[in-house]
Design a protein around this motif. Structure first.
Motif, mmCIF file in Angstrom:
data_model
loop_
_atom_site.group_PDB
_atom_site.id
_atom_site.type_symbol
_atom_site.label_atom_id
_atom_site.label_comp_id
_atom_site.label_asym_id
_atom_site.label_seq_id
_atom_site.Cartn_x
_atom_site.Cartn_y
_atom_site.Cartn_z
ATOM 1 N N ILE A 32 0.876 -1.162 0.000
ATOM 2 C CA ILE A 32 0.000 0.000 0.000
ATOM 3 C C ILE A 32 0.918 1.219 0.000
ATOM 4 O O ILE A 32 1.649 1.454 0.954
ATOM 5 C CB ILE A 32 -0.932 0.042 1.222
ATOM 6 N N LEU A 33 0.898 1.947 -1.100
ATOM 7 C CA LEU A 33 1.723 3.132 -1.248
ATOM 8 C C LEU A 33 0.923 4.326 -0.751
ATOM 9 O O LEU A 33 -0.212 4.538 -1.184
ATOM 10 C CB LEU A 33 2.092 3.339 -2.715
ATOM 11 N N ALA A 34 1.505 5.098 0.151
ATOM 12 C CA ALA A 34 0.794 6.247 0.704
ATOM 13 C C ALA A 34 1.621 7.508 0.538
ATOM 14 O O ALA A 34 2.844 7.492 0.662
ATOM 15 C CB ALA A 34 0.494 6.011 2.183
ATOM 16 N N GLY A 35 0.919 8.587 0.237
ATOM 17 C CA GLY A 35 1.556 9.884 0.090
ATOM 18 C C GLY A 35 0.501 10.933 -0.157
ATOM 19 O O GLY A 35 -0.674 10.623 -0.325
ATOM 20 N N GLU A 36 0.931 12.167 -0.189
ATOM 21 C CA GLU A 36 -0.014 13.270 -0.330
ATOM 22 C C GLU A 36 -0.390 13.556 -1.778
ATOM 23 O O GLU A 36 -1.453 14.079 -2.046
ATOM 24 C CB GLU A 36 0.570 14.533 0.304
ATOM 25 N N ASN A 37 0.462 13.229 -2.726
ATOM 26 C CA ASN A 37 0.242 13.576 -4.125
ATOM 27 C C ASN A 37 -0.350 12.375 -4.871
ATOM 28 O O ASN A 37 0.346 11.425 -5.219
ATOM 29 C CB ASN A 37 1.563 14.009 -4.763
ATOM 30 N N THR A 38 -1.645 12.434 -5.136
ATOM 31 C CA THR A 38 -2.351 11.326 -5.774
ATOM 32 C C THR A 38 -1.788 11.008 -7.158
ATOM 33 O O THR A 38 -1.660 9.839 -7.522
ATOM 34 C CB THR A 38 -3.855 11.643 -5.882
ATOM 35 N N GLU A 39 -1.449 12.020 -7.918
ATOM 36 C CA GLU A 39 -0.919 11.801 -9.261
ATOM 37 C C GLU A 39 0.412 11.040 -9.218
ATOM 38 O O GLU A 39 0.617 10.074 -9.961
ATOM 39 C CB GLU A 39 -0.723 13.140 -9.981
ATOM 40 N N LYS A 40 1.301 11.443 -8.316
ATOM 41 C CA LYS A 40 2.583 10.742 -8.169
ATOM 42 C C LYS A 40 2.376 9.313 -7.689
ATOM 43 O O LYS A 40 3.063 8.398 -8.124
ATOM 44 C CB LYS A 40 3.500 11.482 -7.186
ATOM 45 N N LEU A 41 1.426 9.126 -6.774
ATOM 46 C CA LEU A 41 1.135 7.771 -6.277
ATOM 47 C C LEU A 41 0.671 6.858 -7.400
ATOM 48 O O LEU A 41 1.126 5.727 -7.520
ATOM 49 C CB LEU A 41 0.067 7.816 -5.184
ATOM 50 N N ASN A 42 -0.258 7.351 -8.210
ATOM 51 C CA ASN A 42 -0.777 6.534 -9.308
ATOM 52 C C ASN A 42 0.295 6.240 -10.349
ATOM 53 O O ASN A 42 0.345 5.139 -10.899
ATOM 54 C CB ASN A 42 -1.995 7.208 -9.935
ATOM 55 N N THR A 43 1.163 7.213 -10.610
ATOM 56 C CA THR A 43 2.270 6.997 -11.539
ATOM 57 C C THR A 43 3.218 5.931 -11.002
ATOM 58 O O THR A 43 3.642 5.031 -11.733
ATOM 59 C CB THR A 43 3.040 8.314 -11.785
ATOM 60 N N LEU A 44 3.545 6.021 -9.711
ATOM 61 C CA LEU A 44 4.431 5.028 -9.086
ATOM 62 C C LEU A 44 3.783 3.648 -9.111
ATOM 63 O O LEU A 44 4.425 2.657 -9.471
ATOM 64 C CB LEU A 44 4.763 5.441 -7.651
#
Length: 86
Positions: A32-44
């Motif tokens: 489960i990848l968590a972070g504040e930037n949804t766009e970066k999360l989806n790219t990762l």
């Protein structure tokens, strides 16, 4: 069959977090990848899923909430964010 361990990586879009996620995605874990930037999360998430088609990878911008699902929590974030999560 052995159940997959769930690992939450908080701060997954940073340099350290993305390297940890890349290494763990090659093994038999649910990430489960968590972070504040949804766009970066989806790219990762996409970049890790393409070469590892059997990987179970999810993304969430709700850093505090993902901890409840995880067997292991990795904090790859700055000290201030760590204090907020704690």
């Amino acid at each position: 069959m052995k159940e997959k361990k769930t690992i939450a990586i908080i701060g997954a879009t940073g340099n350290e977090g993305s390297l940890i996620a890349e290494n763990l995605s090659k093994h038999n874990y649910r990430l489960i990848l968590a972070g504040e930037n949804t766009e970066k999360l989806n790219t990762l998430k996409y970049s890790l899923s393409v070469p590892n088609t059997k990987a179970v990878i999810e993304a969430s911008d709700r850093e505090k909430d993902v901890s409840w699902e995880a067997d292991i929590i990795i904090l790859a974030c700055d000290h201030e964010t760590e204090k907020e999560i704690a």
